[in-house]
Design an enzyme around this catalytic site. Structure first.
Site, PDB file in Angstrom:
ATOM      1  N   GLY A 178       0.801  -1.213   0.000  1.00 30.50           N
ATOM      2  CA  GLY A 178       0.000   0.000   0.000  1.00 30.50           C
ATOM      3  C   GLY A 178       0.831   1.257   0.000  1.00 30.50           C
ATOM      4  O   GLY A 178       2.064   1.228  -0.066  1.00 30.50           O
ATOM      5  N   VAL A 218       0.856   5.470   1.717  1.00 34.08           N
ATOM      6  CA  VAL A 218       0.343   6.351   2.759  1.00 34.08           C
ATOM      7  C   VAL A 218       0.332   7.771   2.222  1.00 34.08           C
ATOM      8  O   VAL A 218       1.325   8.248   1.660  1.00 34.08           O
ATOM      9  CB  VAL A 218       1.197   6.257   4.040  1.00 34.08           C
ATOM     10  CG1 VAL A 218       0.670   7.216   5.094  1.00 34.08           C
ATOM     11  CG2 VAL A 218       1.185   4.832   4.574  1.00 34.08           C
ATOM     12  N   LYS A 239      -4.016   5.400   4.527  1.00 28.49           N
ATOM     13  CA  LYS A 239      -3.373   4.246   3.910  1.00 28.49           C
ATOM     14  C   LYS A 239      -4.352   3.584   2.937  1.00 28.49           C
ATOM     15  O   LYS A 239      -5.486   3.282   3.298  1.00 28.49           O
ATOM     16  CB  LYS A 239      -2.924   3.225   4.958  1.00 28.49           C
ATOM     17  CG  LYS A 239      -2.259   1.982   4.354  1.00 28.49           C
ATOM     18  CD  LYS A 239      -1.835   0.984   5.406  1.00 28.49           C
ATOM     19  CE  LYS A 239      -0.582   1.426   6.106  1.00 28.49           C
ATOM     20  NZ  LYS A 239      -0.031   0.356   6.988  1.00 28.49           N
ATOM     21  N   ASP A 253       5.930  -6.822  13.801  1.00 25.56           N
ATOM     22  CA  ASP A 253       6.889  -6.245  12.856  1.00 25.56           C
ATOM     23  C   ASP A 253       7.609  -5.064  13.489  1.00 25.56           C
ATOM     24  O   ASP A 253       7.788  -4.017  12.867  1.00 25.56           O
ATOM     25  CB  ASP A 253       6.186  -5.814  11.564  1.00 25.56           C
ATOM     26  CG  ASP A 253       7.175  -5.578  10.418  1.00 25.56           C
ATOM     27  OD1 ASP A 253       8.311  -6.105  10.487  1.00 25.56           O
ATOM     28  OD2 ASP A 253       6.811  -4.882   9.442  1.00 25.56           O
TER      29      ASP A 253
END
Length: 340
Positions: free
Chosen positions: A44, A46, A61, A154
């Protein structure tokens, strides 16, 4: 990244993405005016936008066009909203809304947080006192997320935003909810920071995965080296992580690291999840007690830069992306699910 960098030069993660995939969207999200692309990744992009009529600036996003017809990628955006909406803490970038554009595609509305990536901070040593404060903020943010049943999965320097006031965690794109899975578990992340069981695709999601990533981050701060970062493949990386015994990397030049801090790193990097610390708040207490024994004689100036060093190391491709279970998040989430 959901951040608007304070640096005059663009962060590496943004400069690498100046390709057609990072262009402005063809369709404007309803009630928002998009001004620019802040960054883009594999899934994606932003955007910086303004909400009308309030005039509030936000980050939005959206999926890249190539992924818009992939149900699993749409679901990941819904999952991110679900996970982020659970956590209300000043050290975590806030999620405001999940909407749809005129073509029925989902988009996520987030706080437009300003600051510098922790990657940039690592390249310009600000002193141990500042570094330890940032790391404590990260642990407190993890504690808040874990208390809400959310595991980030993450954690890495690029997903930590540092301002003058505090450090904050962003990007819950592959976060998992600690609840029984109805489908396959997402296998994704940044391999060097992933716990070995995460690399192996473990079905059980645990906060110890995030604490493992924090251990890698702590080792990186103390030594200027990312543990296991020279592994040439995922298989070799997994073998190194599961065979880990002790952390004996030399400290940064000019930094004296006490034995207790090394033992903390080793406990966080233990191959067995049950042998790692279980709670971020306990790690924060121990880290806080040990940090006063670190002696810093490093000149506060720009060093060689980990990103420049990493560019010469073998690159490991991320494991394949699977699918996360998600919880309902209002009528829009139900609508998206029914449309699949």
């Amino acid at each position: 990244s959901e951040s608007e960098s304070e640096s005059e030069s663009e962060p590496e993660s943004q400069t690498q993405q100046q390709q057609p995939s990072a262009t402005m969207p063809a369709v404007q999200p309803p009630h928002y005016r998009v001004h620019e692309v802040l960054g883009a990744g594999a899934m994606g992009r932003v955007l910086r936008a303004t909400h009308h009529p309030s005039g509030q600036e936000v980050a939005i996003k959206m999926l890249l066009p190539v992924w818009r017809k992939h149900p699993e990628k749409r679901q990941l955006l819904v999952d991110e909203a679900t996970a982020a909406a659970r956590v209300n803490d000043p050290r975590i970038v806030q999620t405001y809304d999940l909407g749809q554009d005129e073509q029925g595609e989902p988009f996520l509305v987030m706080e437009l947080a300003k600051g510098k990536s922790f990657e940039e901070i690592l390249d310009v040593w600000p002193g141990w006192s500042r570094m330890s404060s940032i790391l404590l903020d990260v642990l407190e943010a993890l504690a808040a997320a874990h208390a809400c049943g959310v595991v980030h999965r993450d954690l890495k320097p690029a997903n930590i935003l540092v301002s003058e006031e505090s450090a904050r965690i962003l990007d819950f794109g592959i976060a998992a909810l600690r609840e029984p899975s109805k489908g396959s578990v997402l296998i994704a992340g940044t391999p060097s920071y992933m716990a070995p069981e995460q690399l192996a695709g473990a079905a059980r999601v645990s906060p110890t995965m995030d604490l493992y990533a924090f251990g890698v981050l702590l080792a990186e701060v103390l030594s200027d080296e990312v543990p296991f970062d020279n592994a040439p493949s995922l298989g070799a990386l997994y073998s190194e992580k599961t065979g880990f015994v002790c952390w004996d990397a030399p400290a940064r030049e000019g930094l004296t690291v006490p034995r207790g801090m090394r033992l903390l790193v080793e406990s966080l990097l233990h191959p067995e999840p049950r042998m790692r610390p279980r709670f971020a708040v306990h790690v924060a207490n121990e880290f806080g007690a040990l940090s006063c024994y670190v002696v810093d004689r490093i000149p506060h100036r720009r060093g060689p830069g980990l990103r420049e060093i990493r560019s010469r190391r073998p690159q490991i491709r991320d494991p394949p992306v699977g699918k996360l279970p998600a919880l309902p998040l209002g009528e829009i989430v139900d609508h998206l699910r029914n449309a699949e």
